[in-house]
Design a protein around this motif. Structure first.
Motif, PDB file in Angstrom:
ATOM      1  N   GLN A  44       0.848  -1.184   0.000  1.00 13.77           N
ATOM      2  CA  GLN A  44       0.000   0.000   0.000  1.00 13.77           C
ATOM      3  C   GLN A  44       0.886   1.237   0.000  1.00 13.77           C
ATOM      4  O   GLN A  44       2.024   1.193   0.457  1.00 13.77           O
ATOM      5  N   ALA A  45       0.346   2.302  -0.527  1.00 11.82           N
ATOM      6  CA  ALA A  45       1.147   3.510  -0.634  1.00 11.82           C
ATOM      7  C   ALA A  45       0.253   4.725  -0.476  1.00 11.82           C
ATOM      8  O   ALA A  45      -0.918   4.705  -0.859  1.00 11.82           O
TER       9      ALA A  45
ATOM     10  N   VAL B   7      -2.793   5.563  -2.814  1.00 15.50           N
ATOM     11  CA  VAL B   7      -2.383   5.329  -4.192  1.00 15.50           C
ATOM     12  C   VAL B   7      -2.947   4.006  -4.664  1.00 15.50           C
ATOM     13  O   VAL B   7      -2.799   2.985  -3.995  1.00 15.50           O
ATOM     14  N   ASP B   8      -3.555   4.060  -5.808  1.00 19.98           N
ATOM     15  CA  ASP B   8      -4.112   2.851  -6.403  1.00 19.98           C
ATOM     16  C   ASP B   8      -2.973   2.067  -7.037  1.00 19.98           C
ATOM     17  O   ASP B   8      -2.337   2.527  -7.997  1.00 19.98           O
ATOM     18  N   LEU B   9      -2.721   0.892  -6.529  1.00 22.72           N
ATOM     19  CA  LEU B   9      -1.522   0.178  -6.957  1.00 22.72           C
ATOM     20  C   LEU B   9      -1.793  -0.933  -7.957  1.00 22.72           C
ATOM     21  O   LEU B   9      -0.964  -1.805  -8.130  1.00 22.72           O
ATOM     22  N   THR B  10      -2.950  -0.903  -8.606  1.00 26.26           N
ATOM     23  CA  THR B  10      -3.253  -2.027  -9.506  1.00 26.26           C
ATOM     24  C   THR B  10      -2.249  -2.095 -10.643  1.00 26.26           C
ATOM     25  O   THR B  10      -1.803  -3.178 -11.015  1.00 26.26           O
ATOM     26  N   GLU B 113       0.096   3.632 -12.733  1.00 25.04           N
ATOM     27  CA  GLU B 113      -0.338   2.980 -13.946  1.00 25.04           C
ATOM     28  C   GLU B 113       0.564   1.848 -14.358  1.00 25.04           C
ATOM     29  O   GLU B 113       0.125   0.857 -14.919  1.00 25.04           O
ATOM     30  N   GLY B 114       1.840   2.041 -14.153  1.00 24.42           N
ATOM     31  CA  GLY B 114       2.726   0.972 -14.580  1.00 24.42           C
ATOM     32  C   GLY B 114       4.172   1.397 -14.474  1.00 24.42           C
ATOM     33  O   GLY B 114       4.497   2.443 -13.905  1.00 24.42           O
ATOM     34  N   VAL B 115       5.006   0.549 -15.021  1.00 29.51           N
ATOM     35  CA  VAL B 115       6.440   0.797 -14.971  1.00 29.51           C
ATOM     36  C   VAL B 115       6.953   0.918 -16.396  1.00 29.51           C
ATOM     37  O   VAL B 115       6.506   0.207 -17.297  1.00 29.51           O
ATOM     38  N   VAL B 116       7.907   1.801 -16.581  1.00 33.19           N
ATOM     39  CA  VAL B 116       8.455   1.993 -17.920  1.00 33.19           C
ATOM     40  C   VAL B 116       9.439   0.868 -18.206  1.00 33.19           C
ATOM     41  O   VAL B 116      10.377   0.626 -17.441  1.00 33.19           O
ATOM     42  N   VAL B 117       9.207   0.195 -19.326  1.00 35.09           N
ATOM     43  CA  VAL B 117      10.102  -0.905 -19.688  1.00 35.09           C
ATOM     44  C   VAL B 117      11.000  -0.545 -20.845  1.00 35.09           C
ATOM     45  O   VAL B 117      12.034  -1.171 -21.052  1.00 35.09           O
ATOM     46  N   GLN B 118      10.604   0.472 -21.564  1.00 33.43           N
ATOM     47  CA  GLN B 118      11.384   0.809 -22.743  1.00 33.43           C
ATOM     48  C   GLN B 118      11.321   2.312 -22.953  1.00 33.43           C
ATOM     49  O   GLN B 118      10.271   2.925 -22.820  1.00 33.43           O
TER      50      GLN B 118
END
Lengths: 535, 255
Positions: A44-45, B7-10, B113-118
């Motif tokens: 959680q954050a 923070v929405d961590l989906t 939203e996500g993580v940068v992969v490129q």
């Protein structure tokens, strides 16, 4: 709608869309690779803006209306800013840093600072692949660099500079923070103690700060009064504030004690300076103003002593009793020499006072107290002379010999014994046995130290019932101090009670007197008060 | 509110991978002009001898650049844009979104939203078209914003000599009709003063004259009675009531 592989090279085509109406703003959260941040492990954050800069842009806190306000202040301020061209930047919430807390209270914390200039010349887009295979491109609104925040304690700039200076000497760097923590703990405790003591002190004494402390300590020992220990800390504080006067405080201490005994109940919340110049009915017929003055000086000196004791006791982890003694001793030793003597005298006087005040005879306290009181009694006797009455302080040898005679007058077996002891010690006592002379000696120990030392030396030499290897003599102390700076604790260690044959209290008293006589220079080494002589 | 700041961590949990692409300014401007669903072009990802090749083709209709001068477009934006792929290393980049619900910033919803992969850079394929476009841009930006221009004739429309300015006339008229300030009843003046001092603590003498409409000397006499003149301190040269007359909330005194 993907059109599959229609180009010469093997590839796939995807439609790129740039959605128009999103209320969502995309931002980049950049972490340093070295911080090993893995977002998928976060359970959680919480993240919110760091508004701590808001007050920078806030206006001064002048009241708009009512008290303290001026008519037309705002307009005038505005006109003034325009005239000088002062432009205050607006507080933009958008530009404020982020505070990110991961995994709750015990987790990591990050601070995200906005990186400027990201959207000026080129635009960043986030390409996400949708379910239908097309790409959606979202413009990046802001870029924030997140750095982890240290949760461990750090040194401030000044402390860091200090430690840097000592890096060659310090071997175990890991203990630096540990020591600091311990020190803070002690400090915190001491503060409470001091606060409590101060309250107790006020109750107990009047005026004689230093002396009061002493008195309290003694009283503690003698279990004569409650919350003695409380006062010791407070006394220290007060003592320090008092100027150290080089006046023989014996007489004063005595007086104070008497006063104390008689007015103990009514002494609540008395200020240090309140009782100066007060004419008090003493048990004895001491009432010379001359004595009063010295007494006042004594308390002042005594005040210093209490302070010293606090410092000393703070670093010592000894048994309570020892602490008490050492407190007393430290009080005496750590403060100026002058103080010590008065303190000692005061202490003694206290005891005497106690006895005189309460029963006018040796009190039924423990033996130590009795001895002390006996000793004090002896000193006390010559109140007229402003007898310092410092049985203990007589070690300096500057005490007039008359006290002994007076002591004899006090019919107290214990006192007699003590007086005998004292007499033995005092035999070599000063040539001048009158109080004024003694006072003078005491008043200017520094000036007379070269000469005065010779006289009291024999006396101090005698102060210890010889029967041991090491004598607590002025000579010995001098030797130590010339050789290298020492704290009072160190000095005490040198003259261990077993070897000198003195009780710890006596040691303390004697040492205090000696130090007072020697008047060594003080130096602060590693936060501890060291004494040293240069001869 | 526990929701705020949460923070929405989906996106992070799913480890959604996204690309971070740097796009030239003119291209993003063109993209802003997209209509409909926002389709701007096509992305072609291919493998050429083991290396991934990515290229973006701008849609036809978006190639027209509206120049600032409003004339017909001289140049057109290039269509082909190969992507230069880069690694993310050295930084861990995550993408989070802020949903601004209305004006109130504090109730934004934050989602990961996500993580940068490129990482990629969108470059225009070098073409004549592009060169012309660039040259135009440079010309545009090298024009100075401020410049000096010589005038043929002197400007005579600003300040014309006038017998008496309109403003001055109005001022004198106002003064006339107001007349000299008359000394009102002392009690009245005192009342006025007290009510004024209720609003503010410190007053300038000029402001007081304005408020009470009394002649200065008379007013000063009265003030000397009930007030004091601050010479030093933050409220310099101001009058305030004497302590015994004050009755502010913060102070304990009262008259």
């Amino acid at each position: 709608m993907t059109s599959l592989g229609n180009s010469s090279s093997t590839g796939t085509e995807y439609i790129v869309r740039v959605p128009k109406n999103t209320s969502k703003r995309y931002n980049i959260m950049a972490f340093n690779a070295g911080d090993k941040v893995n977002c998928s492990t976060w359970t959680q954050a919480r993240m919110e803006r760091d508004m701590s800069n808001r007050r920078m842009y806030g206006e001064e806190e002048t009241p708009e209306a009512g008290a303290g306000s001026e008519f037309g202040k705002k307009q005038r301020e505005e006109a003034r800013r325009k005239k000088y061209g002062i432009i205050t930047k607006e507080f933009k919430v958008e530009d404020q840093p982020w505070l990110l807390k991961v995994n709750g209270k015990a987790g990591r914390r990050f601070k995200g600072l906005k990186k400027g200039g990201v959207t000026e010349n080129a635009s960043y887009y986030i390409f996400t692949q949708c379910a239908d295979g097309a790409f959606e491109a979202f413009p990046v609104h802001g870029w924030y660099n997140f750095t982890p925040q240290a949760k461990h304690r750090t040194l401030t700039a000044e402390e860091a500079e200090e430690e840097w200076g000592r890096r060659n000497k310090v071997v175990n760097h890991f203990s630096i923070m540990l020591q600091r923590r311990l020190r803070e703990q002690e400090h915190g405790e001491e503060e409470e103690e001091v606060a409590g003591e101060k309250g107790g002190k006020k109750k107990k004494k009047k005026g004689g700060k230093g002396g009061d402390l002493r008195i309290h300590d003694l009283e503690d020992d003698l279990e004569m009064s409650s919350d003695e220990s409380d006062s010791s800390g407070g006394e220290d504080g007060e003592g320090k504030s008092k100027s150290k006067k080089d006046i023989s405080s014996k007489a004063k201490a005595k007086k104070k004690k008497k006063r104390k005994g008689s007015d103990q109940e009514g002494l609540e919340d008395s200020d240090d300076g309140d009782f100066e110049g007060l004419e008090v009915d003493y048990m004895s017929d001491e009432s010379s103003s001359e004595e009063e003055e010295p007494e006042k000086a004594k308390p002042n000196k005594g005040d210093d002593v209490p302070k010293g004791i606090d410092e000393a006791s703070e670093s010592e982890e000894e048994s309570e009793e020892e602490n008490k003694n050492e407190e007393e001793g430290k009080e005496e030793e750590e403060e100026e020499e002058g103080k010590k003597t008065p303190v000692q005298t005061e202490k003694k006087k206290k005891k005497e006072k106690e006895s005189s005040g309460e029963s006018d005879s040796s009190e039924d306290s423990d033996i130590e107290g009795e001895t002390a009181s006996a000793l004090f009694m002896k000193k006390r006797t010559p109140p007229k002379r402003g007898g310092r009455g410092s049985a203990g302080s007589s070690r300096t040898g500057s005490r007039p010999g008359t006290p002994s005679i007076d002591n004899a007058a006090t019919s107290n077996t214990l006192r007699a014994a003590a007086s005998k002891l004292e007499q033995g010690k005092r035999q070599a006592a000063t040539s001048s046995s009158d109080t004024p002379a003694a006072k003078r000696l005491k008043m200017e120990p520094s000036s007379q130290s070269p000469s005065g030392k010779s006289t009291p030396q024999p006396a101090s030499g005698k102060s210890t019932p010889s029967s041991s290897d090491v004598q607590l003599t002025e000579d010995a102390v001098r030797r130590y101090l010339i050789r290298k700076p020492m704290t009072t604790k160190d000095l005490l260690k040198k003259f261990q009670t077993k070897r000198t044959g003195l009780s710890s209290e006596q040691t303390v008293n004697v040492l205090a007197q000696i130090l007072k006589k020697l008047n060594p220079e003080r130096k602060n080494i590693n936060d501890k008060m060291h004494f040293y002589l240069t001869e | 509110m526990s929701d705020r700041g949460e923070v929405d961590l989906t996106g992070a949990k799913q480890n959604t991978g996204v690309w971070l692409v740097k796009v030239p300014k003119y291209l993003s401007q063109q993209w802003a002009k997209a209509t409909g669903r926002g389709e701007v072009g096509k992305l072609r990802i291919g493998k050429n001898q083991g290396k991934a090749e990515v290229s973006f083709t701008l849609n036809e209709e978006l190639t027209t650049i509206d120049s600032s001068s409003g004339k017909a477009p001289v140049v057109r934006a290039p269509r082909e844009h190969p992507f230069t792929m880069q690694t993310v290393g050295g930084q861990t980049l995550a993408v989070f979104t802020e949903t601004s619900s209305g004006e109130n910033q504090l109730t934004n919803k934050i989602a990961l939203e996500g993580v940068v992969v490129q990482r990629a850079e969108c470059r225009p394929a070098a073409s004549e078209n592009y060169m012309r476009l660039k040259r135009l841009q440079i010309e545009e930006s090298s024009k100075p914003h401020r410049f000096s221009q010589q005038l043929d004739k002197a400007v005579t429309t600003n300040y014309k000599p006038v017998a008496n300015h309109a403003y001055n006339l109005d001022y004198e008229k106002k003064k006339k009709e107001e007349g000299k300030r008359a000394r009102a009843d002392k009690q009245q003046v005192l009342d006025m003063l007290f009510s004024a001092f209720e609003k503010h603590q410190y007053y300038n003498i000029k402001d007081l004259v304005d408020i009470t409409k009394q002649p200065v000397i008379y007013l000063k006499e009265i003030l000397r009675d009930i007030g004091i003149y601050n010479v030093k301190g933050t409220h310099k040269n101001t009058w305030e009531l004497k302590p015994e007359y004050r009755h502010y909330q913060n102070e304990e005194k009262s008259d």
